[in-house]
Design a protein around this motif. Structure first.
Motif, PDB file in Angstrom:
ATOM      1  N   ARG A  43       0.830  -1.211   0.000  1.00 51.13           N
ATOM      2  CA  ARG A  43       0.000   0.000   0.000  1.00 51.13           C
ATOM      3  C   ARG A  43       0.863   1.259   0.000  1.00 51.13           C
ATOM      4  N   ALA A  44       2.018   1.197   0.656  1.00 52.70           N
ATOM      5  CA  ALA A  44       2.853   2.390   0.822  1.00 52.70           C
ATOM      6  C   ALA A  44       3.707   2.697  -0.409  1.00 52.70           C
ATOM      7  N   SER A  45       3.784   1.771  -1.347  1.00 52.21           N
ATOM      8  CA  SER A  45       4.594   2.005  -2.557  1.00 52.21           C
ATOM      9  C   SER A  45       4.110   3.258  -3.287  1.00 52.21           C
ATOM     10  N   ALA A  46       5.021   4.180  -3.536  1.00 54.54           N
ATOM     11  CA  ALA A  46       4.633   5.455  -4.173  1.00 54.54           C
ATOM     12  C   ALA A  46       4.041   5.218  -5.554  1.00 54.54           C
ATOM     13  N   GLU A  47       4.645   4.299  -6.290  1.00 49.80           N
ATOM     14  CA  GLU A  47       4.155   4.037  -7.644  1.00 49.80           C
ATOM     15  C   GLU A  47       2.764   3.390  -7.609  1.00 49.80           C
ATOM     16  N   HIS A  48       2.552   2.538  -6.622  1.00 52.37           N
ATOM     17  CA  HIS A  48       1.238   1.934  -6.436  1.00 52.37           C
ATOM     18  C   HIS A  48       0.207   2.997  -6.031  1.00 52.37           C
ATOM     19  N   GLN A  49       0.603   3.898  -5.160  1.00 52.66           N
ATOM     20  CA  GLN A  49      -0.326   4.963  -4.760  1.00 52.66           C
ATOM     21  C   GLN A  49      -0.720   5.840  -5.959  1.00 52.66           C
ATOM     22  N   ASP A  50       0.262   6.145  -6.824  1.00 54.39           N
ATOM     23  CA  ASP A  50      -0.072   6.872  -8.057  1.00 54.39           C
ATOM     24  C   ASP A  50      -1.096   6.105  -8.886  1.00 54.39           C
ATOM     25  N   ALA A  51      -0.872   4.805  -9.012  1.00 55.64           N
ATOM     26  CA  ALA A  51      -1.788   3.980  -9.813  1.00 55.64           C
ATOM     27  C   ALA A  51      -3.180   3.956  -9.185  1.00 55.64           C
ATOM     28  N   MET A  52      -3.250   3.903  -7.851  1.00 54.55           N
ATOM     29  CA  MET A  52      -4.559   3.894  -7.182  1.00 54.55           C
ATOM     30  C   MET A  52      -5.290   5.207  -7.432  1.00 54.55           C
ATOM     31  N   ARG A  53      -4.550   6.309  -7.351  1.00 53.12           N
ATOM     32  CA  ARG A  53      -5.179   7.616  -7.642  1.00 53.12           C
ATOM     33  C   ARG A  53      -5.710   7.646  -9.072  1.00 53.12           C
ATOM     34  N   ARG A  54      -4.874   7.175  -9.989  1.00 53.33           N
ATOM     35  CA  ARG A  54      -5.283   7.149 -11.386  1.00 53.33           C
ATOM     36  C   ARG A  54      -6.509   6.247 -11.582  1.00 53.33           C
ATOM     37  N   GLY A  55      -6.521   5.146 -10.837  1.00 52.86           N
ATOM     38  CA  GLY A  55      -7.667   4.235 -10.906  1.00 52.86           C
ATOM     39  C   GLY A  55      -8.965   4.911 -10.498  1.00 52.86           C
ATOM     40  N   ARG A  56      -8.906   5.677  -9.397  1.00 52.31           N
ATOM     41  CA  ARG A  56     -10.117   6.376  -8.941  1.00 52.31           C
ATOM     42  C   ARG A  56     -10.503   7.499  -9.900  1.00 52.31           C
ATOM     43  N   ALA A  57      -9.497   8.150 -10.492  1.00 52.93           N
ATOM     44  CA  ALA A  57      -9.778   9.257 -11.411  1.00 52.93           C
ATOM     45  C   ALA A  57     -10.357   8.757 -12.737  1.00 52.93           C
ATOM     46  N   ASP A  58      -9.829   7.648 -13.238  1.00 45.90           N
ATOM     47  CA  ASP A  58     -10.107   7.278 -14.631  1.00 45.90           C
ATOM     48  C   ASP A  58     -10.671   5.881 -14.875  1.00 45.90           C
ATOM     49  N   TRP A  59     -10.168   4.874 -14.189  1.00 45.75           N
ATOM     50  CA  TRP A  59     -10.377   3.501 -14.660  1.00 45.75           C
ATOM     51  C   TRP A  59     -11.504   2.745 -13.995  1.00 45.75           C
ATOM     52  N   TYR A  60     -11.900   3.177 -12.794  1.00 46.02           N
ATOM     53  CA  TYR A  60     -12.894   2.389 -12.054  1.00 46.02           C
ATOM     54  C   TYR A  60     -14.172   3.181 -11.797  1.00 46.02           C
ATOM     55  N   GLU A  61     -15.300   2.543 -12.070  1.00 48.51           N
ATOM     56  CA  GLU A  61     -16.589   3.075 -11.636  1.00 48.51           C
ATOM     57  C   GLU A  61     -16.719   2.911 -10.131  1.00 48.51           C
ATOM     58  N   ARG A  62     -16.304   1.734  -9.675  1.00 50.82           N
ATOM     59  CA  ARG A  62     -16.319   1.460  -8.237  1.00 50.82           C
ATOM     60  C   ARG A  62     -15.483   0.237  -7.948  1.00 50.82           C
ATOM     61  N   TYR A  63     -15.063   0.142  -6.734  1.00 49.57           N
ATOM     62  CA  TYR A  63     -14.339  -1.063  -6.314  1.00 49.57           C
ATOM     63  C   TYR A  63     -14.512  -1.271  -4.816  1.00 49.57           C
ATOM     64  N   SER A  64     -14.212  -2.493  -4.394  1.00 52.41           N
ATOM     65  CA  SER A  64     -14.192  -2.824  -2.969  1.00 52.41           C
ATOM     66  C   SER A  64     -12.927  -3.623  -2.680  1.00 52.41           C
ATOM     67  N   VAL A  65     -12.420  -3.459  -1.472  1.00 48.57           N
ATOM     68  CA  VAL A  65     -11.226  -4.180  -1.027  1.00 48.57           C
ATOM     69  C   VAL A  65     -11.562  -4.839   0.317  1.00 48.57           C
ATOM     70  N   HIS A  66     -11.300  -6.137   0.401  1.00 46.83           N
ATOM     71  CA  HIS A  66     -11.576  -6.914   1.623  1.00 46.83           C
ATOM     72  C   HIS A  66     -10.289  -7.626   2.014  1.00 46.83           C
ATOM     73  N   VAL A  67      -9.761  -7.315   3.178  1.00 50.07           N
ATOM     74  CA  VAL A  67      -8.515  -7.925   3.641  1.00 50.07           C
ATOM     75  C   VAL A  67      -8.849  -9.013   4.651  1.00 50.07           C
ATOM     76  N   GLY A  68      -8.495 -10.252   4.337  1.00 46.84           N
ATOM     77  CA  GLY A  68      -8.853 -11.377   5.203  1.00 46.84           C
ATOM     78  C   GLY A  68      -7.644 -12.170   5.658  1.00 46.84           C
ATOM     79  N   ARG A  69      -7.680 -12.598   6.913  1.00 48.24           N
ATOM     80  CA  ARG A  69      -6.637 -13.472   7.445  1.00 48.24           C
ATOM     81  C   ARG A  69      -7.074 -14.921   7.250  1.00 48.24           C
ATOM     82  N   VAL A  70      -6.274 -15.670   6.519  1.00 44.85           N
ATOM     83  CA  VAL A  70      -6.639 -17.046   6.163  1.00 44.85           C
ATOM     84  C   VAL A  70      -6.067 -18.016   7.183  1.00 44.85           C
ATOM     85  N   GLU A  71      -6.961 -18.784   7.797  1.00 45.34           N
ATOM     86  CA  GLU A  71      -6.544 -19.794   8.777  1.00 45.34           C
ATOM     87  C   GLU A  71      -6.634 -21.191   8.193  1.00 45.34           C
TER      88      GLU A  71
END
Lengths: 111, 111
Positions: A75-103
């Motif tokens: 998440r902290a990667s600067a290049e990834h953060q740029d891509a996420m911003r671009r995603g919200r600006a241009d590429w995605y109508e909507r998205y969801s993120v679910h972080v799960g711990r697998v046992e």
């Protein structure tokens, strides 16, 4: 995308489920997606990912990580953060993120 | 499949990630898949699901459940167990299942 499945991981590990509906803006999307695939492999504790998209429908990407620190590093990667911003600006109508711990996990492979 | 995303769930909840590579045997697959979609909705604690498949590639289905009891109830369904057996016999080359407990999630929707 290949048809490789991530399997055989030893719990505990984490799944980051990213579900999305795209816009029609494809500008630089594929190139950025490929770059993110390269970049995430450099994250210590990254274990693999899978991605599928039904034409005209939703996309699901699952990232597998050893621990919370690995997810935080990605998440902290600067290049990834740029891509996420671009995603919200241009590429995605909507998205969801679910972080799960697998046992537990299991699988099947044709003999 | 619609392009509806499961979102806005209050943690904790569970994701069951099912990733698969299909065989070429489509006999009764679509009908069974539709029946499973109906059946899972009857499980107390079932919260929704999403599914995507890249043509010629992998499929990913994510089921959302309130708790372990809901997942256990779904696994115990006799009709679901028949479908799983049929899946291993006929429809899947391989699959993996990852059960994760979700402690956080977030989303984005175009304004």
């Amino acid at each position: 995308m290949s048809d490789h499945l991530v399997s055989g991981l030893e719990p505990p590990y984490y799944t980051v489920v990213f579900t999305s509906v795209r816009t029609e803006d494809d500008h630089a999307y594929a190139r950025t997606a490929r770059r993110m695939e390269e970049l995430v492999r450099e994250v210590p504790g990254f274990l693999g990912y899978e991605s599928a998209r039904t034409p005209g429908g939703i996309g699901i990407t699952v990232g597998y990580f050893r621990d919370e620190e690995a997810i935080a590093a990605w998440r902290a990667s600067a290049e990834h953060q740029d891509a996420m911003r671009r995603g919200r600006a241009d590429w995605y109508e909507r998205y969801s993120v679910h972080v799960g711990r697998v046992e537990r996990s299991h699988g099947f492979e044709r003999g």
